[in-house]
Design an enzyme around this catalytic site. Structure first.
Site, PDB file in Angstrom:
ATOM      1  N   LYS A  32       0.981  -0.727  -0.272  1.00 35.16           N
ATOM      2  CA  LYS A  32       0.392   0.042   0.064  1.00 35.16           C
ATOM      3  C   LYS A  32       0.970   1.268   0.025  1.00 35.16           C
ATOM      4  O   LYS A  32       1.748   1.525   0.281  1.00 35.16           O
ATOM      5  CB  LYS A  32      -1.292  -0.051   0.975  1.00 35.16           C
ATOM      6  CG  LYS A  32      -0.214   0.374   2.417  1.00 35.16           C
ATOM      7  CD  LYS A  32      -0.084   1.503   2.920  1.00 35.16           C
ATOM      8  CE  LYS A  32       0.850   1.589   4.038  1.00 35.16           C
ATOM      9  NZ  LYS A  32       1.227   3.141   4.479  1.00 35.16           N
ATOM     10  N   ASP A 168      -3.447   0.045   8.511  1.00 32.67           N
ATOM     11  CA  ASP A 168      -3.430  -0.377   7.366  1.00 32.67           C
ATOM     12  C   ASP A 168      -4.267  -2.186   7.164  1.00 32.67           C
ATOM     13  O   ASP A 168      -4.244  -1.924   6.237  1.00 32.67           O
ATOM     14  CB  ASP A 168      -1.694  -0.570   6.329  1.00 32.67           C
ATOM     15  CG  ASP A 168      -1.248   1.148   7.088  1.00 32.67           C
ATOM     16  OD1 ASP A 168      -2.040   2.291   6.632  1.00 32.67           O
ATOM     17  OD2 ASP A 168      -0.207   0.675   6.934  1.00 32.67           O
TER      18      ASP A 168
END
Length: 316
Positions: A32, A168
């Site tokens: 990410k 996350d």
């Protein structure tokens, strides 16, 4: 787009697989980055974590998690593979603190099962790099175990569990593009072809993605501690960028070099030190690669696509 989750089998088949499943589940989970990352105040009720408002983007650098059922009572095992293990390869590294193992334990507790699973992680995402490698491993483990144990829980239930493990991880369960709020765990997906996705494309978040990676790592708590002192620089889309650069100056040099070479955007990824650059076309991508190589402002260059999603495969 979400990972494919298969339909449940019959209760009899589930009972047979409980004894020892011959199935191996493999999940490739992307890294990410944060296209924007606004950092607010710290909250005591969140364990000191900061309030975040971020735009997540999954990029095509994948860690692979393979999960296989073990005999009842055998416990879990973890094997790490790959050329870029960072401090995960240290003899001082506690296997039980690995993000994937924590995710396995959380799933076992929620499912009221024993964590009798063999995990193998093939690392490609740089460690301690601001690219969410640990979160990707945890998300991949949750997706794998969800299929291996035939729980077939929806993504929202998995996200609730993931939110107890890290900021996350809820995003990494689906990848793509999404907004994150809270401490990053409250996810609002951005649908493909939506107005919000088109707006990001118009802003230059499209084309080739280049990741400038480093042998060195940054501690996320240290970056946040530095942020509490230095704050965010004016104009930075990532509020942690100034703090990360103060701890790792080469990241700033890589941003400057990529910008001068024609990057649409170049920024520190998350808490760093990795740098992500978007190039509108192949020519711009080649210029960035050449200047990064010539100036040695990064240690490794990775080309990737975005936005990407986890891939799940089943082997009998």
């Amino acid at each position: 787009m979400s990972p494919v989750i298969s339909h449940p089998r019959s209760a009899a088949a589930r009972h047979q697989s409980d004894e020892l499943s011959p199935i191996t589940i493999t999940v490739d989970c992307p890294a990410k980055t944060n296209l924007t990352l606004e950092v607010g105040p710290a909250h005591d009720e969140w364990g000191g974590r900061h309030e975040l408002d971020t735009t997540y983007c999954a990029i095509g650098v994948y860690d692979t998690v393979t999960a296989t059922a073990k005999q009842p009572g055998a416990g879990f095992s973890l094997e790490l593979e790959g050329a870029y293990l960072g401090d995960l390869a240290s003899s001082r590294s506690d296997m039980r603190r690995n993000h994937a193992v924590l995710a396995l334990f959380a799933m076992a507790q929620a499912a009221e099962r024993e964590p009798d699973v063999a995990l193998t992680i093939t690392k490609r995402i740089p460690v301690g790099a601001g690219l969410g490698g640990g979160s990707a491993d945890a998300a991949a483990t949750m997706l794998a175990v969800n299929r291996l144990w035939e729980l077939n829980w929806p993504i929202e239930r998995l996200r609730t569990i993931a939110a107890t493990l890290g900021a996350d991880m809820p995003f990494c369960l689906t990848g793509g593009l999404a907004y994150g709020t809270g401490f990053g765990e409250r996810i609002t997906d951005i649908a493909p072809g939506s107005r919000d996705e088109l707006a990001l494309i118009e802003q230059g978040f499209s084309g080739e993605v280049l990741v400038g990676a480093y042998q060195s790592q940054l501690s996320t708590p240290e970056v946040y501690h530095t942020f509490d002192i230095v704050g965010a620089a004016e104009g930075d889309r990532n509020h942690l960028q100034a703090a990360a650069i103060s701890l790792h100056p080469r990241s700033g040099q890589a941003i400057d070099a990529a910008t001068q070479a024609g990057a649409s955007h170049a920024f520190v990824s998350g808490s760093g030190p990795s740098v992500v650059a978007f190039a509108a076309d192949e020519a711009a991508a080649q210029r960035i690669i050449e200047v990064w190589r010539d100036t040695a402002v990064v240690d490794r260059i990775i080309r990737a696509k975005s936005p990407e999603h986890p891939n799940i495969s089943v082997r009998q």
